[in-house]
Design an enzyme around this catalytic site. Sequence first.
Site, mmCIF file in Angstrom:
data_model
loop_
_atom_site.group_PDB
_atom_site.id
_atom_site.type_symbol
_atom_site.label_atom_id
_atom_site.label_comp_id
_atom_site.label_asym_id
_atom_site.label_seq_id
_atom_site.Cartn_x
_atom_site.Cartn_y
_atom_site.Cartn_z
ATOM 1 N N ARG A 156 -31.901 54.028 20.138
ATOM 2 C CA ARG A 156 -33.085 54.075 20.977
ATOM 3 C C ARG A 156 -34.336 53.984 20.118
ATOM 4 O O ARG A 156 -34.360 54.436 18.984
ATOM 5 C CB ARG A 156 -33.123 55.380 21.787
ATOM 6 C CG ARG A 156 -32.191 55.405 22.992
ATOM 7 C CD ARG A 156 -32.310 56.701 23.775
ATOM 8 N NE ARG A 156 -31.865 57.835 23.007
ATOM 9 C CZ ARG A 156 -32.656 58.684 22.388
ATOM 10 N NH1 ARG A 156 -33.977 58.563 22.461
ATOM 11 N NH2 ARG A 156 -32.157 59.682 21.702
ATOM 12 N N TYR A 211 -29.320 47.302 22.783
ATOM 13 C CA TYR A 211 -28.630 48.528 22.415
ATOM 14 C C TYR A 211 -28.640 49.618 23.503
ATOM 15 O O TYR A 211 -29.716 50.010 23.977
ATOM 16 C CB TYR A 211 -29.199 49.140 21.121
ATOM 17 C CG TYR A 211 -28.397 50.352 20.763
ATOM 18 C CD1 TYR A 211 -27.187 50.214 20.110
ATOM 19 C CD2 TYR A 211 -28.770 51.610 21.214
ATOM 20 C CE1 TYR A 211 -26.375 51.299 19.882
ATOM 21 C CE2 TYR A 211 -27.955 52.711 20.994
ATOM 22 C CZ TYR A 211 -26.756 52.549 20.324
ATOM 23 O OH TYR A 211 -25.955 53.621 20.116
ATOM 24 N N LYS A 236 -30.531 56.593 30.343
ATOM 25 C CA LYS A 236 -31.706 57.380 30.007
ATOM 26 C C LYS A 236 -32.928 56.961 30.835
ATOM 27 O O LYS A 236 -33.722 57.793 31.268
ATOM 28 C CB LYS A 236 -32.008 57.279 28.502
ATOM 29 C CG LYS A 236 -30.913 57.903 27.622
ATOM 30 C CD LYS A 236 -30.635 59.275 28.069
ATOM 31 C CE LYS A 236 -29.760 60.199 27.279
ATOM 32 N NZ LYS A 236 -28.810 59.872 26.305
ATOM 33 N N HIS A 257 -30.881 66.472 30.471
ATOM 34 C CA HIS A 257 -30.032 65.906 29.413
ATOM 35 C C HIS A 257 -28.943 66.933 29.073
ATOM 36 O O HIS A 257 -28.972 67.563 28.026
ATOM 37 C CB HIS A 257 -30.914 65.622 28.184
ATOM 38 C CG HIS A 257 -30.258 64.779 27.135
ATOM 39 N ND1 HIS A 257 -30.735 64.725 25.839
ATOM 40 C CD2 HIS A 257 -29.195 63.946 27.167
ATOM 41 C CE1 HIS A 257 -29.988 63.900 25.129
ATOM 42 N NE2 HIS A 257 -29.040 63.418 25.896
ATOM 43 N N SER A 317 -29.807 64.577 21.367
ATOM 44 C CA SER A 317 -28.888 63.485 21.090
ATOM 45 C C SER A 317 -28.107 63.754 19.802
ATOM 46 O O SER A 317 -28.675 64.194 18.802
ATOM 47 C CB SER A 317 -29.666 62.183 20.940
ATOM 48 O OG SER A 317 -30.390 61.952 22.126
ATOM 49 N N CYS A 319 -25.996 66.038 19.107
ATOM 50 C CA CYS A 319 -25.910 67.454 18.718
ATOM 51 C C CYS A 319 -24.748 68.169 19.390
ATOM 52 O O CYS A 319 -24.725 69.392 19.460
ATOM 53 C CB CYS A 319 -27.222 68.163 18.995
ATOM 54 S SG CYS A 319 -28.531 67.639 17.871
ATOM 55 N N ASP A 344 -23.456 64.061 29.300
ATOM 56 C CA ASP A 344 -24.794 63.668 28.834
ATOM 57 C C ASP A 344 -25.917 63.978 29.819
ATOM 58 O O ASP A 344 -26.995 64.355 29.406
ATOM 59 C CB ASP A 344 -24.800 62.164 28.518
ATOM 60 C CG ASP A 344 -25.970 61.749 27.639
ATOM 61 O OD1 ASP A 344 -26.194 62.400 26.604
ATOM 62 O OD2 ASP A 344 -26.674 60.773 27.980
ATOM 63 N N ARG A 389 -20.901 53.643 18.775
ATOM 64 C CA ARG A 389 -20.534 54.311 20.031
ATOM 65 C C ARG A 389 -19.295 53.699 20.667
ATOM 66 O O ARG A 389 -18.909 52.569 20.370
ATOM 67 C CB ARG A 389 -21.697 54.176 21.033
ATOM 68 C CG ARG A 389 -23.011 54.777 20.547
ATOM 69 C CD ARG A 389 -23.352 56.030 21.266
ATOM 70 N NE ARG A 389 -24.441 56.770 20.632
ATOM 71 C CZ ARG A 389 -24.864 57.946 21.071
ATOM 72 N NH1 ARG A 389 -24.331 58.489 22.135
ATOM 73 N NH2 ARG A 389 -25.828 58.588 20.446
HETATM 74 P P1 GTP Z 1 -25.506 61.881 22.557
HETATM 75 O O1 GTP Z 1 -24.433 61.027 23.123
HETATM 76 O O2 GTP Z 1 -26.347 61.174 21.558
HETATM 77 O O3 GTP Z 1 -26.363 62.520 23.601
HETATM 78 O O4 GTP Z 1 -24.790 63.011 21.640
HETATM 79 P P2 GTP Z 1 -23.961 64.333 21.966
HETATM 80 O O5 GTP Z 1 -24.904 65.468 22.179
HETATM 81 O O6 GTP Z 1 -22.972 64.070 23.021
HETATM 82 O O7 GTP Z 1 -23.235 64.645 20.574
HETATM 83 P P3 GTP Z 1 -21.695 64.551 20.145
HETATM 84 O O8 GTP Z 1 -20.833 65.502 20.899
HETATM 85 O O9 GTP Z 1 -21.295 63.132 20.161
HETATM 86 O O10 GTP Z 1 -21.757 65.090 18.645
HETATM 87 C C1 GTP Z 1 -22.539 64.469 17.669
HETATM 88 C C2 GTP Z 1 -22.163 64.940 16.298
HETATM 89 O O11 GTP Z 1 -22.165 66.364 16.217
HETATM 90 C C3 GTP Z 1 -20.770 64.491 15.880
HETATM 91 O O12 GTP Z 1 -20.835 63.962 14.579
HETATM 92 C C4 GTP Z 1 -19.939 65.747 15.910
HETATM 93 O O13 GTP Z 1 -18.930 65.708 14.948
HETATM 94 C C5 GTP Z 1 -20.962 66.848 15.641
HETATM 95 N N1 GTP Z 1 -20.570 68.105 16.314
HETATM 96 C C6 GTP Z 1 -20.295 68.265 17.629
HETATM 97 N N2 GTP Z 1 -19.940 69.543 17.914
HETATM 98 C C7 GTP Z 1 -19.998 70.217 16.738
HETATM 99 C C8 GTP Z 1 -19.753 71.582 16.363
HETATM 100 O O14 GTP Z 1 -19.408 72.442 17.171
HETATM 101 N N3 GTP Z 1 -19.943 71.894 15.049
HETATM 102 C C9 GTP Z 1 -20.333 70.960 14.130
HETATM 103 N N4 GTP Z 1 -20.489 71.353 12.877
HETATM 104 N N5 GTP Z 1 -20.554 69.669 14.444
HETATM 105 C C10 GTP Z 1 -20.407 69.300 15.723
HETATM 106 C C1 SPV Z 2 -28.662 59.767 23.384
HETATM 107 O O1 SPV Z 2 -29.283 59.249 22.443
HETATM 108 O O2 SPV Z 2 -28.957 60.889 23.847
HETATM 109 C C2 SPV Z 2 -27.502 59.056 23.948
HETATM 110 C C3 SPV Z 2 -27.271 57.683 23.527
HETATM 111 O O3 SPV Z 2 -26.793 59.598 24.785
HETATM 112 S S1 SPV Z 2 -28.297 56.548 24.338
HETATM 113 O O4 SPV Z 2 -27.614 56.086 25.534
HETATM 114 O O5 SPV Z 2 -28.525 55.438 23.417
HETATM 115 O O6 SPV Z 2 -29.528 57.195 24.712
HETATM 116 MN MN MN Z 3 -27.548 61.732 25.191
#
Ligand code: GTP
Ligand code: SPV
Ligand code: MN
Length: 588
Positions: free
Chosen positions: A69, A197, A206, A226, A248, A250, A277, A370
């Site tokens: 983004r 993207y 989003k 979110h 994002s 996290c 999400d 992704r």
């Molecule tokens: P978006 O799709 O961008 O909104 O991201 P998201 O919030 O769904 O994050 P996602 O669950 O994909 O995690 C992103 C990163 O955080 C990955 O590299 C995971 O390995 C890491 N991660 C997720 N949960 C944990 C946790 O409990 N501990 C740690 N140390 N890392 C974590």
């Molecule tokens: C985020 O960045 O919070 C995502 C990926 O879930 S995107 O759809 O690119 O915004």
């Molecule tokens: Mn997201």
Amino acid sequence: MDKNGHLRKWVSEMAEMTKPDQIVWIDGSEEQLEGLRAQAVSTGEMIKLNQDILPGCYLHRTAVNDVARVEGRTFICTRKKEDAGNINNWIEPSECYERLSKIFRGSMKGRTMYVIPYSMSVVGSPFAKYGIELTDSIYVVLNMCIMTRVGNDVLDAIGDDDGFIKGLHSKAQLDEENRYICHFPEDNTIWSVNSGYGGNVLLGKKCFALRIASYLGRKEGWMAEHMLILGVEYPNGEIKYVTAAFPSACGKTNLAMLIPPETFQKKGYKVWCVGDDIAWIRIGSDGRLWAVNPENGFFGVAPGTNEKSNPNALAATKKGTIFTNVVHNLDNNTVWWEGLDKNPPRNALNWKGEPWDPDSGEKGAHPNSRFTAPAKNCPCVSSEFDSVCGVPITAIVFGGRRAKTAPLVYESRDWQHGVFVGSIMSSETTAAATGAVGVVRHDPMAMLPFAGYDMGDYFRHWLEMGKKITRKPKIFNVNWFRTDDNGQFIWPGFGDNLRVLLWIIARCEGKVGAEETPIGFVPNPEDIDTEGLDIGTDVIKDLLYVDRKLWIDDIKGIREFYGKVGDRMPKELYGELEILEKRLSEKE
Ligand code: GTP
Ligand code: SPV
Ligand code: MN
């Protein structure tokens, strides 16, 4: 084709401007999609992967300059600048339309314009909102058909109403200098140009389900957040639902699909994923909050996803999935990414399509690579996934990536204090947006890049909702990312996060005590169940420790951030800030 005059008129106007060679209406049928997949493969837009190992799966590579983004090029175009607020980028709408019309003019020449009718949440449900996306990208069509509900029933549901969200997207030249992601909430319109993207172009996600929907939610008395939505099933079969807002990359997808630690599995605990999400939230007739996930698929971060960290997400990607910017394993025509396993392919192409040597020290997959996977593929998808009334929310959780300040978990004192806790969230930036990674910034409710109107009004809306919810969920904050002096994460995270969720739910049910601190309630260390975990109470104590000095250091930044939000910042939240400051300075 359809009876809707508004729709036909708008499509022909947009076609008049963008000049596609032809217009194709997407009905979402397997036959139509199969034709589009074949076409995308023939032009190299997608690579068909090994159909024995990954049936229905494809690989796509974006342009090298187009991998996340672009917050700096994302605009909220309200007539009055104040309504977009100080935090959002703003362009006056007529000026923006004019500027973008020049870029869109003729941008689809030699291409096809696809008309995608889609629904966010179940067609016909009280939560449902409809959109039409016009795009010149087959990749976008195929992704939208996974991420949303697409089909002729959406056209029927729209009828001859003109309240649908009008999304226009063109890859144009993928020119970074002229990339724009623009929202016109007062016109139900989104224009996105020069990107291919994810969050920039899958306009249901989003752009609509957060930016436009948050604007509509404020007007109509509901919330677009979110947030993931999960259900914790107890051994007695009872299920409690929790929503959680993390910025994002996290941990939303990971938490939403959590697999309980073995000792909890044996006792009969399960976690069900409703969403990973976005949550749309309404007040039910029973006075509780009810949430749905408006999406129909997962657009998840690939790196770090593996059999141990998130087997459910991995399982979801085994069929009907589109991978974006991962490694292409040429030996067996499959995909790979950092953290999938310890055996990177030797005969492989990196995310840019270049020969790649895993020993080179260069990453093979882009950090924001992704997968787009149908929600129905996920082994832990909730039976309530398609529920038209949503699920009742017991707890709301905020969280971010903080190396030091925020404890593992704490509970707010009441709704207003909970809104304050959300408003002071800060987190280290990630690869999900372009720009520096690892910089701590304020990201209230994980909505900094997604609120479709003034941030002060957004906080006000949270406060006002609180007055209407008679059976309020409790509000918490978590941090899985505290590090030790060597920079290592202290808390094991992932499946073990269930231990924290169980404390949260127990608090909501009044079943467990807590210790009051200046920032809110933290668990008594012995109340975090560590059975089967190689962590002592002393470590839990460390994880829960509220370092007053670090918090006092944060106050200045919070005040600066509030100042930046500006005049519409609710005075109640300034009041909470003063209370926090006072409590932090009192003697321990
Ligand atoms: P978006 O799709 O961008 O909104 O991201 P998201 O919030 O769904 O994050 P996602 O669950 O994909 O995690 C992103 C990163 O955080 C990955 O590299 C995971 O390995 C890491 N991660 C997720 N949960 C944990 C946790 O409990 N501990 C740690 N140390 N890392 C974590
Ligand atoms: C985020 O960045 O919070 C995502 C990926 O879930 S995107 O759809 O690119 O915004
Ligand atoms: Mn997201």
